[in-house]
Motif scaffolding. Structure first.
Motif, short mmCIF file in Angstrom:
data_model
loop_
_atom_site.label_atom_id
_atom_site.label_comp_id
_atom_site.label_asym_id
_atom_site.label_seq_id
_atom_site.Cartn_x
_atom_site.Cartn_y
_atom_site.Cartn_z
N GLY A 47 8.49 -9.63 -2.18
CA GLY A 47 9.41 -9.75 -1.06
C GLY A 47 8.73 -9.41 0.25
O GLY A 47 7.51 -9.32 0.34
N SER A 48 9.54 -9.26 1.27
CA SER A 48 9.01 -8.95 2.61
C SER A 48 9.28 -7.50 2.94
O SER A 48 10.02 -6.81 2.26
CB SER A 48 9.67 -9.86 3.65
N GLY A 49 8.66 -7.06 4.03
CA GLY A 49 8.90 -5.71 4.50
C GLY A 49 7.77 -4.75 4.16
O GLY A 49 6.76 -5.12 3.53
N TYR A 50 7.93 -3.51 4.58
CA TYR A 50 6.91 -2.47 4.44
C TYR A 50 7.55 -1.19 3.93
O TYR A 50 8.77 -0.99 4.06
CB TYR A 50 6.24 -2.19 5.79
N TYR A 51 6.72 -0.29 3.40
CA TYR A 51 7.18 1.06 3.07
C TYR A 51 6.13 2.07 3.55
O TYR A 51 4.96 1.72 3.75
CB TYR A 51 7.44 1.23 1.58
N ASP A 52 6.55 3.31 3.76
CA ASP A 52 5.66 4.36 4.26
C ASP A 52 4.58 4.68 3.22
O ASP A 52 4.88 4.85 2.04
CB ASP A 52 6.43 5.63 4.58
N ARG A 53 3.34 4.78 3.68
CA ARG A 53 2.25 5.15 2.76
C ARG A 53 2.41 6.60 2.30
O ARG A 53 2.18 6.92 1.13
CB ARG A 53 0.90 4.98 3.45
N PHE A 54 2.77 7.49 3.20
CA PHE A 54 2.90 8.92 2.88
C PHE A 54 4.38 9.29 2.79
O PHE A 54 5.13 9.12 3.76
CB PHE A 54 2.22 9.77 3.95
N ARG A 55 4.79 9.81 1.64
CA ARG A 55 6.20 10.20 1.44
C ARG A 55 6.24 11.54 0.70
O ARG A 55 5.56 11.73 -0.31
CB ARG A 55 6.95 9.14 0.62
N ASP A 56 7.04 12.47 1.22
CA ASP A 56 7.20 13.81 0.64
C ASP A 56 5.84 14.46 0.40
O ASP A 56 5.53 14.92 -0.69
CB ASP A 56 7.99 13.74 -0.67
N ARG A 57 5.06 14.49 1.46
CA ARG A 57 3.75 15.10 1.36
C ARG A 57 3.48 16.01 2.55
O ARG A 57 3.98 15.77 3.66
CB ARG A 57 2.65 14.03 1.31
N LEU A 58 2.72 17.06 2.28
CA LEU A 58 2.22 17.91 3.35
C LEU A 58 1.11 17.15 4.06
O LEU A 58 0.17 16.67 3.43
CB LEU A 58 1.66 19.22 2.75
N MET A 59 1.19 17.00 5.37
CA MET A 59 0.28 16.12 6.11
C MET A 59 -0.76 16.91 6.90
O MET A 59 -0.43 17.85 7.63
CB MET A 59 1.08 15.22 7.04
N ILE A 60 -2.01 16.47 6.74
CA ILE A 60 -3.15 17.13 7.39
C ILE A 60 -3.85 16.10 8.26
O ILE A 60 -4.51 15.18 7.74
CB ILE A 60 -4.12 17.69 6.33
N PRO A 61 -3.74 16.17 9.57
CA PRO A 61 -4.42 15.21 10.44
C PRO A 61 -5.95 15.36 10.36
O PRO A 61 -6.47 16.47 10.25
CB PRO A 61 -3.91 15.56 11.84
N ILE A 62 -6.63 14.22 10.42
CA ILE A 62 -8.09 14.19 10.42
C ILE A 62 -8.54 13.73 11.80
O ILE A 62 -8.06 12.71 12.30
CB ILE A 62 -8.61 13.23 9.34
N HIS A 63 -9.46 14.49 12.41
CA HIS A 63 -9.91 14.20 13.77
C HIS A 63 -11.34 13.69 13.77
O HIS A 63 -12.13 14.01 12.87
CB HIS A 63 -9.85 15.46 14.64
#
Length: 638
Positions: A199-215
């Protein structure tokens, strides 16, 4: 799009912003030498550092093959790329606005350049979204995990911009695409959403996760690492995919924050995970970085070497089987650099198999720093791993260990270092029986010689042992060895150094020399014993303890002390002459040859004078058979 013609203002602006040391150090391991940097030339098979980079002149030059130029030329020749491509890449890197001579092409070019800026903006907005979500009710579990299980303070959470990705399938999608009106294609290119397989559309790659930004190293967010919060979360850690901004194989987590500390403390520490980095920085040890779910590679290590003058990098992985395997893979990636002395590689396994984060929960940061200070060199660690769990009393296990040791030692080019490890391994294999050490050492020497390739030396006359690699270091070591073991030739060493105004270049050699001069009257046996007693008190002396012992070859060299002194002093002086030669050649090359004729003549005279002296010193370093005939017979050379 056809290649645009760049405006001269753009070319000049990029040239002014580009740092040649920063650019070259991505491809060459550079070591600071005075005002300049030196390394192995990437344009030919360089055996000793002949490649010089001047940050003040923004110029590179190889005194062996003659390659030279500015940052533009370096990138063009190394990658066989066009001038325009190089300038455009550097413009992106240094955020220089691009102007073209064809106005009709400017819009398309600007669109390509602004794509990266739009991706940076989307990732920055996403980071704020995740940070906000962490403080909302549905982020409570993630926040509790950080504060209670990881023991992080609010200050540390904010410093590393930690956040939470809500559990809905399109929560972030709705925020970025529907609310913030970012183009869905750009959000996908940022690695934040994934097209549905049906089908069409998108979903979030990250779900119910603790997120750590990478610089990146400039502090801009280029991707994320997401940790699952439930036992059934698969995978436990999920990284952003490779994007226009993010290449996990070329990125080190925490390097943006660690760079100043690495330069200050002159060492970098590579750990396994995000939270090891965060815990160490929070505890006051901010030299830590981590790879991102991949094995540490040579390019990542080269990034670190830009910031540490001593080139010291410590691998601190878990002591379990997986951690040991990861350390072995990392060593395999950079062992060629380590053998050449381009990186001072060490390995730390924390006692009881703990990782840094776990260790710091029960120990002060000072205890961890002490472990770093005591971390063994990678060869010592490899030797420990080879014999670990093996019964050397069993013939088959002894043979397996011995063969592995021989393969390891045979790659060491420096003869003094090889001798040190041969003796160390012989003592290890002796199982405490000192009578076996000489026999085992002799056996190891024979096997290592057999394993090593025959040197391709074009000379038809023999040279002394310190002329293969690390020439200057080995020459200094030869003089010190003679001074220690031959009391009758100590005045000759002193006279040679004083008459030629020569100094020891390496800090550990200078420290040993200062110690030796105060004991110049001591007999060799007493002097060696006195030195051995003081190695525990001085790290510099510990680095030179291999000079306190003689094997067959070094004993023969001491018996040939007059030749060794002459050749070693010539080698040290030749190194100084070569530096002066390169200096005057560079001045002559960069001068305006249409003016200042007197100055150019002076440079030429100095160049020719240094070249003549180098040729004279080269002859002094050679050992003729007439030289050997005038000395007592000590066996066949080599």
């Amino acid at each position: 799009m056809s290649t645009p013609r760049l405006h001269p203002d753009t070319i000049a602006a990029v040239r002014d912003r580009a740092d040649i040391v920063d650019i070259v150090s991505e491809q060459v391991v550079l070591k600071k030498q005075g005002k300049d940097y030196v390394g192995l030339c990437p344009f030919h098979d360089d055996k000793s550092p002949s490649f010089s980079v001047s940050p003040t002149k923004q110029f590179y030059y190889c005194f062996s093959c003659g390659a030279g130029g500015n940052a533009y030329k370096f990138l063009m020749e190394l990658g066989q790329r066009s001038f325009t491509d190089v300038v455009l890449d550097l413009a992106k890197r240094y955020q220089v606005p691009v102007k073209t001579l064809e106005p009709e092409k400017r819009q398309e070019l600007q669109r390509q350049l602004t794509l990266r800026e739009q991706l940076y903006e989307i990732l920055a907005v996403t980071t704020s979204f995740y940070e906000h979500a962490l403080r909302r009710p549905d982020g409570a579990a993630a926040l509790t995990y950080l504060t209670d299980q990881r023991g992080l303070t609010n200050e540390t959470i904010q410093q590393f911009q930690l956040g939470y990705a809500p559990g809905g399938w399109q929560t972030l999608y709705a925020y970025l695409v529907e609310q913030k009106q970012f183009p869905v294609a750009l959000v996908e290119q940022a690695g934040l959403i994934v097209p549905r397989t049906s089908g069409s559309g998108y979903y979030d790659r990250f779900r119910d996760r603790l997120m750590i930004p990478i610089h990146d190293t400039r502090g801009r967010i280029i991707g994320f690492g997401g940790r699952g919060l439930t036992d059934d979360a698969k995978p436990k850690y999920l990284n952003s995919p490779d994007t226009e901004l993010f290449d996990k194989g070329q990125t080190l987590y925490g390097l943006d924050k660690a760079r100043p500390a690495i330069a200050k403390h002159d060492r970098a520490v590579i750990v396994e995970g995000y939270f090891d980095v965060i815990a160490l920085h929070a505890a006051g040890s901010p030299t830590a970085v981590a790879a991102l779910g991949t094995a540490v590679n040579a390019n990542q290590v080269r990034q670190l070497l830009r910031y540490t003058e001593s080139k010291q990098v410590i691998l601190n992985f878990d002591a379990d089987a997986a951690g040991v395997k990861a350390a072995q893979r990392a060593i395999g990636e950079v062992e060629a650099m380590a053998y050449r002395g381009e990186v001072q590689l060490r390995v730390l396994n924390i006692p009881e198999g703990k990782d840094p984060d776990e260790y710091l929960q029960h120990h002060p940061i000072e205890a961890y720093q002490a472990l770093l200070d005591q971390a063994p060199l990678w060869i010592d660690w490899q030797i420990q791993q080879i014999v670990l769990g093996r019964d050397l009393g069993q013939a088959d296990q002894f043979q397996q260990s011995s063969q592995a040791i021989v393969e390891l030692l045979s790659e060491i080019a420096n003869a003094d270092t090889r001798t040190h490890y041969v003796r160390q391994c012989a003592e290890l294999f002796s199982n405490g029986d000192g009578r076996l050490v000489p026999l085992l050492a002799e056996n190891l020497v024979v096997q290592v010689r057999r394993q090593r390739r025959s040197p391709q030396d074009g000379s038809d006359r023999p040279r002394l042992s310190f002329t293969q690699t690390s020439t200057l270091e080995q020459a200094e070591a030869a003089l010190l060895r003679v001074f220690i073991h031959s009391a009758e030739h100590r005045p000759d060493v002193l006279t040679m150094l004083d008459s030629r105004d020569l100094q020891f270049s390496f800090s550990h050699h200078r420290a040993l020399w200062q110690t030796l001069r105060s004991q110049a009257a001591a007999p060799p046996d007493e002097l060696v014993g006195w030195l051995r007693d003081r190695t525990a008190e001085s790290a510099a002396l510990a680095q030179t303890q291999h000079l306190f012992y003689l094997d067959e070859k070094t004993h023969r060299d001491v018996l040939r002390a007059p030749l060794v002194i002459r050749a070693a002093a010539a080698c040290i002086e030749q190194t100084l002459c070569e530096k002066r030669y390169r200096h005057f050649l560079q001045l002559w090359t960069e001068s305006d040859h249409t003016q200042a004729a007197d100055q150019l003549a002076y440079y030429q005279n100095q160049i020719y004078a240094e070249k003549r002296r180098i040729a004279e010193l080269e002859k002094e370093r050679q050992t003729t058979f007439e030289d050997l005939a005038r000395l007592p017979w000590v066996g066949v050379d080599g």
